[in-house]
Scaffold this active site. Sequence first.
Site, short mmCIF file in Angstrom:
data_model
loop_
_atom_site.label_atom_id
_atom_site.label_comp_id
_atom_site.label_asym_id
_atom_site.label_seq_id
_atom_site.Cartn_x
_atom_site.Cartn_y
_atom_site.Cartn_z
CG ASN A 1 45.32 39.76 33.62
OD1 ASN A 1 46.00 40.83 32.69
ND2 ASN A 1 45.01 40.52 35.11
CD GLU A 2 48.31 42.49 38.04
OE1 GLU A 2 48.34 42.05 38.54
OE2 GLU A 2 49.06 43.50 37.22
CD GLU B 1 39.62 42.70 35.93
OE1 GLU B 1 40.76 43.77 36.59
OE2 GLU B 1 39.65 41.77 36.82
CB CYS C 1 42.52 39.25 38.91
SG CYS C 1 44.02 40.28 38.93
#
Length: 814
Positions: free
Chosen positions: A358-359, A31, A227
């Site tokens: 993603n999350e 990331e 993120c």
Amino acid sequence: MLAEAADVEISVDAGQPGHQISPRLYGIFFEDINFAGDGGLNAELVKNGSFEFPDGMMGWSEAKADSAYGSLRIIDEDPAFSANPHYLHITGSAPGEGFGAANGGFRGVGVHIGETYVFSLQARAPDSAHIGLRISIVSAEGRVLAAAKLPKVGANWSEQSAVLQPTETDGKARLVVALTGPGSVDVDLVSLVPEATWKNRPHGLRADLVKKLADLKPSFLRFPGGCIVEGSELQYRYQWKTTIGELPDRRLIINRWNHEFQHRLTPDYFQSFGLGFFEFFQLAEDIGAEPLPILNCGMACQFNSGQLVPLDQLDPYIQDALDLIEFANGPASSTWGAKRAASGHPDPFHMRLLGVGNEQWGPRYFERYKVFAKALKEKHPEIELVTGTGPFPSGERFDFAWQQLRPLKADIVDEHCYAMPDWFLRSATRFDHYDRQGPKVFMGEYAAQSVDICSPDNRNNLRCALAEAAFMTGLERNSDVVAMSSYAPLFGHEEAWQWRPNLIWFDSLKSYATPNYYVQQLFSQNRGDVVLPAEIKDSRPADPPSGRVGVGTLVANAEFKDVQILRDGENILDMTSISDPKTLTNFRGQWEFKSGILRQTDAKATSRLQFGDYGWRNYTLSLKARRLSDSGGIVVIIRNSAGGSYFQWNLGGGENTQFTLQSNLASHSEEKNVVASAAGSIESNRWYDIKVELSGSRIRCYLDGMPVHDVDVAPPELPRLFVAASRDVGSHQIILKVVNPTDVETNADLALDGTRGLGQTAHLTLLHGLSDDDNSLAEPDKIAPTQETLALAGPQIQYKFLPQSLTVMRFDTE
Ligand code: AHR
């Protein structure tokens, strides 16, 4: 001579091989956080070389020789490139020579003696016929380390370049672009890159960092996050199409981690996309990893704005995903395949995995995931989709996700966990009971935390690394369910991080691997193909309950004094040891110590301050405490283990109607077990006498001399030795990975049953040291693997596993 009796028996049955180990089990998660992209993997040394940061001069300052003066202005009239419209207008007044702009790079321009650096820029001088530019690399102390004069600048935009060879190594150098006389020059796309990048590609990746990735032998590379896929707002989400093609056509955006995070602010964090999707695919190929891109699913980061794309407006997002598949896998004659070919890769990248979101969590995510999955599976059933369960490894969001994903028969489900070491030890059996027929699991982000997430004291120490190793024995044993895993985050710039711990650290010159890196490497390089059943019998009595103490607040400010730890009538707490809160383990809050009083001054903080000795047991903690704010609570901590478990007595807080004693299982905030509660409340500005008696596993809590709780709670029993056994088909070797996270040497009888033709020596790789040890730029190899051989006299082996160690044993067989 009689062999010393072993504490532990380990038996491995080589004659009963189990399931295949997922070849994708150990991969890496990239990331662009902590300056991992620009300032990290992207070897470009100039920050904001395109002048596109909203503050166009960020990263730049005036540079002038003795008598030179002039002005610097950012303008955008008639730019060189429409995607990068801003540029720097330099005007030098007579005598003019030496006036210009200096760039400080990413916490310094890092240059090495003996290496060659390629400088380039776009320049024009419509109003100054004879002007030129002089380029120099200047040391932190002002010495010129390398310089070059560029040819006369023409009236129209054109590229100019020079080659520079610094005479010294300097991590804090500056790049200076200066006029050769009075007049004006426009400059844009200023760049300085080492010639020696990974595979010597122009504008390539930093070689030392890529080598570290390659040495992990990762099976996949997840990118670009994290993120940043989501963006703080949808307009700042990662859009892969703006990250490919010629560098001047890529559009800069603000990095999601530019925002304030855990009281840290990095206002100069942007993404220039010198490292874009083409480079990610190419990197994956270079290091033998499968590419796993993650795309935005129509949601901005739920920890930020959480903006949503309406369900009926998802088409462009889905089209981005379809086009990405074509970009990666389509023929060079296809629209997007042609763009890949134009970047120098006519052959497909063979992408088989794609992440949707993603999350993310909650119903809004699954609504969107379903729309994506339908469209993608219709056109590309060959692509396996990765979907998420949110930020925590348990709790409501997590359970809801699995309830959704099971019936959907999702391909691969991504779980995340950042927790204290004890969580990882306890969770080595987490996947033993997962449904064998359900979706595959991707343990996509995990890392043990030595203290509070993101605190400067949160270290990549050996304790955390071994806890991860223990957990990984469980991933491997369950790799029929756990198909993939990756530590996160991957990179951290020593001077520009937002998150820690990280697997690899670097500055402008150097990088080093952490103990956690070596754990990942040893598991990845010693994975094996087939699981072998392995069992541990540990006859040692359980460790008695022990631990440190502490105080804290629940959305309150408070004071604490007269802290004593009484054992056998004697106070064993040295007050000077708590007189500097900065030296103690601190979970948030603003702590100070004045006139014998420990004070937490932030009325909004939920905080803890822990101190003392992990070995303390059978003691009485007494102190006085008072809440200063009108509401909130006071906290007392006991039995705090080195692995992060503790008991917490809460007085006040919430509705201020209950006192509770809870055990914290070293996990995130959602996972706390209340072991006792009693009606009660506290008042503000009143000193309370607090006493907690610990005797064996019994805990008795008193307030102003009155008994409140009396419970007997044994600490959660954590295994003290962990093993994963496998067979490597190619080499006919049996591989054992044994983790001893304790501080005692463990004498074990090891039985390798069912082996044929066992060799006479075993090959051992050891990672060991002290639990609190970590590596650093100054001591990059303090904790690093070492090799040994072990003579064997047959399949019954006695071996002493070092304290705080990971031991990888490879046994030759027929
Ligand atoms: O790894 C750091 C962050 O942790 C990731 O961006 C996010 O997915 C998780 O919350």
